[in-house]
Enzyme design. Structure first.
Site, short mmCIF file in Angstrom:
data_model
loop_
_atom_site.label_atom_id
_atom_site.label_comp_id
_atom_site.label_asym_id
_atom_site.label_seq_id
_atom_site.Cartn_x
_atom_site.Cartn_y
_atom_site.Cartn_z
CG ASP A 145 44.48 38.16 40.51
OD1 ASP A 145 44.75 37.92 38.60
OD2 ASP A 145 45.56 38.24 40.74
CG ASP A 448 42.28 50.35 48.76
OD1 ASP A 448 43.41 50.43 49.45
OD2 ASP A 448 40.65 49.78 49.50
#
Length: 735
Positions: A145, A448
């Site tokens: 990223d 998450d």
């Protein structure tokens, strides 16, 4: 004990209830009654308050203890149904042919080559590429990223090294298949190991040299294919603004290792970034990988890994398959979560990096209901889980991205690469269900936790797989500021869920029941621990400095109730830790860090969340550094807590250390001069002494002279605040 078997009566896995279940339930009832009795006392005292001071003190403790009571109920919920599982991967091939094993897509995310060294990411990738699994069924996707040419270069070199490393591991039945971890052990029994080590060290030196220079020099580019790849980094290319880059580094239909076995797929992915499009951090990167991998391989099983979380057991996929291939549970099984384990932790685990509650104790309890929460790494997913609930399939906007689509073209074919680039575009998700109803969910910094929670609310179940040999090992920060910043980010993200329309206390309890809802509440409302921790850190001590008794005397029955509530809570927590094989020293470090986080990360996280809620600008997402400073590592090995930087997070910690020390030192004076005596002030002196015991690393940080000490300006500011608190208390309590 429950056993799941396939044909021929060969068990794939078993589970049994904890022997402490009944005792946990009985104690929870008794302890809850004691807590309710204390709340009753507070309410009674509030009604009979004779002054504004006593009213405010009682109200503060009523609020604090009410929060403690609520959080206690959330802590108890996983203790009601803990189970322990065991897998039998040796039976798997007797039940299912290896040729029928499902394909695996393995996702590794990285974002910054200077905070997350590419060699760490390379080691993670090599460890899973070397799984004992058919190589034609393994595809490793690396999401960069940060869009860094340095990371791509590291993986180009890793692809070359893999052709030697993978056959070496398999031919010699190597268990530690992370090169860095393997070469740290005694490998002298294998003559060819020295040759492999020289190759690895050469790659490591080359990659680190490139990282140090900050660019890939022409002397490191050995072929036209590599040269074409690096030409994509033009003058206008930045980490926040760049086109999609997808580079197939290994193709299992073409590439072979040195003994002529096929290699697993290795694909580098850097999704398109634009300053005008929100990229949703790691959640966005994972969704891009879901789409790119669907276009290229579309394996039914997906493994997500942090960049520094390498495989420690080549049989790990077989353990996951013991559940995924069980016909009795596979229809609604969403994911199999392995615990996080960390290497290089000191014997006392002074930063509580193991996070036993988060990574082992609570998941075992949640496993007895619907399964553990997703912790961001070491998790095998069914790809189907990302597209609606078990009974309600939500198709993606493009049928080629669906979990049942079969990719029948080579991964480097123009059609496949064109689709892969298209779905990695920064504006692809606009007006789609990605991030809201399908894929990894947006709306929280802790993607998450939020994703696992939402998946279970949709009807999916999960499994906690905790084998004796850790499946994965990772690196943990070795300085306090990184730990506290990481926890602060978690606290903000969890509060985003707690105060959303999907709050576990409302939506969660309704969707997944009270036990699971409360278990998720324990995390969502993590940050509110700061309220009772702050109250008990300062209020009894400031009252003691002014000779004011605020707790029952030793001779009163209420005193025994306080003692029981304290010993019961800490004793039960200690038993939980002992059940996981942890020493008393590590438990003490964990409860100390809980108090430290409460006064810093949780407090500042709560403040930042509410600022953010009212539209006041705050700091954004920060990547936790995985770079180890040599001096910091040395101090860590010596057991010295690392401060070093003048962070506001250290101010309340240092202030608390000063106030508790002053109160404990002044306590005997008040005992001899006051009318209350030791009997009336004993509990306040105990709390101050307990605070001192937990502040020992802070006192050491104040008097140390090395670079890891608490900065002098932090000590001066904290001293001033401590005096200000005393003055305010003096004026308030004396009147």
């Amino acid at each position: 004990m429950s056993t799941t078997t396939a044909h021929n009566d060969l068990p794939l896995h078993t589970h049994k209830r904890s022997r402490r279940t009944t005792a946990n339930r009985v104690f929870a009832v008794v302890h809850s009654c004691a807590i309710l009795a204390l709340l009753y006392r507070h309410a009674l005292s509030l009604l009979h308050s004779t002054s504004l001071t006593s009213f405010l003190i009682t109200l503060t403790f009523l609020i604090s203890d009410s929060i403690l009571a609520f959080m206690y109920s959330t802590v108890q919920s996983p203790r009601m149904t803990p189970i322990y599982r065991k897998e039998f991967p040796e039976n798997l091939k007797r039940v299912v042919k290896e040729s029928d094993f499902p394909a695996l897509d393995l996702f590794i995310c990285t974002a910054d080559p200077f905070k997350e060294p590419p060699m760490n990411v390379v080691n993670t990738a090599l460890s899973v590429m070397a799984y004992d699994y058919p190589t034609d069924k393994v595809s490793v996707y690396v999401s960069d990223d940060g869009g860094s040419a340095l990371t791509l270069f590291a993986f180009m070199e890793a692809a070359k090294f893999a052709s030697h490393w993978l056959p070496f591991c398999r031919e010699n039945n190597i268990v530690e298949r992370c090169p860095e971890a393997y070469f740290e052990t005694d490998h002298s029994r294998l003559p060819e190991a020295d040759k492999i080590k020289i190759m690895y060290q050469g790659m490591k030196v080359m990659v680190n040299n490139v990282i140090e220079r900050g660019k890939v020099g022409d002397e490191y580019i050995t072929g036209e294919r590599e040269r074409l790849a690096f030409r994509k980094w033009t003058d206008g290319f930045t980490r926040q603004d760049h086109p999609t880059i997808i580079q197939v580094l290994l193709d299992n239909s073409k590439d072979r290792d040195i003994v002529d076995n096929s290699m697993p797929n290795l694909i580098y992915v850097s999704r398109e970034k634009s300053r005008t499009s929100h990229h949703n951090f790691k959640a966005g990167a994972l969704n891009a990988l879901l789409r790119v991998s669907a276009a290229m391989t579309n394996a039914p099983i997906v493994l997500t890994l942090d960049c520094d979380m390498f495989s420690n057991d080549p049989q790990t996929p077989h353990r996951a398959l013991c559940y995924f291939l069980d016909p009795k549970i596979q229809s609604d099984l969403g994911y199999v979560q392995f615990p996080q384990r960390f290497r290089g932790i000191d014997k006392s685990d002074m930063y509580a990096s193991e996070n036993r509650h988060l990574f082992e104790i609570n998941p075992q309890g949640m496993d007895g209901v619907l399964g553990p929460n997703y912790v961001g790494t070491g998790c095998f997913f069914s790809r189907r889980v990302f597209f609606g609930g078990p009974s309600k399939f939500l198709p993606p906007e493009n049928p080629q991205l669906g979990p049942n689509n079969v990719v029948d073209k080579p991964i480097q074919s123009p059609e496949v690469l064109e689709l892969a680039h298209h779905v990695a575009a920064c504006n692809y998700e606009k007006n789609s269900n990605w991030g809201s109803k399908i894929g990894v969910r947006y709306g929280s910094l802790v993607e998450d936790y939020y994703t696992g929670y939402r998946l279970q609310c949709e009807g999916w179940k999960a499994i906690f797989c905790n084998p004796d040999k850790p499946a994965f090992y990772g690196d943990s920060p070795v300085n306090l500021i990184d730990i506290l910043n990481q926890t602060k980010r978690w606290a903000i993200g969890l509060l985003e869920v707690a105060f959303s329309k999907y709050s576990p206390i409302t939506f969660g309890i309704k969707s997944i029941g009270p036990l699971m809802g409360l278990a998720y509440c324990q995390y969502a409302f993590w940050a509110i621990w700061s309220i009772p921790i702050t109250a008990y850190t300062f209020l009894p001590q400031l009252s003691l400095l002014n000779g004011l008794t605020i707790f029952p005397k030793v001779s009163e029955p209420w005193f025994l109730l306080y003692v029981f509530a304290f010993i019961g809570a800490y004793g039960e927590d200690l038993l939980d830790f002992y059940s996981t094989g942890v020493t008393f020293q590590k438990w003490w470090s964990d409860q100390r860090m809980w108090l430290i986080r409460g006064l810093s990360s949780f407090m500042f996280g709560s403040i930042e969340f509410f600022f953010k809620s009212f539209g006041i600008a705050t700091l954004g997402f920060n990547v936790t550094s995985k770079v180890l400073d040599e001096d910091q590592s040395k101090r860590y090995e010596q057991g010295s807590m690392e401060f070093g930087v003048p962070s506001p997070l250290f101010v309340p910690l240092t202030t608390a250390a000063i106030v508790n020390l002053a109160a404990f030192a002044w306590g005997p004076v008040e005992v001899f001069r006051g009318s209350n005596g030791l009997e009336g002030l004993l509990m306040q002196m105990f709390i101050a002494g307990f605070g001192i015991a937990n502040c020992i690393p802070i006192y050491e940080g104040i008097i140390r002279s090395d670079k890891g000490k608490i900065p002098t300006k932090i000590t001066l500011v904290s001293t001033f605040i401590a005096f200000a608190l005393y003055a305010a208390a003096y004026v308030t309590l004396r009147n």
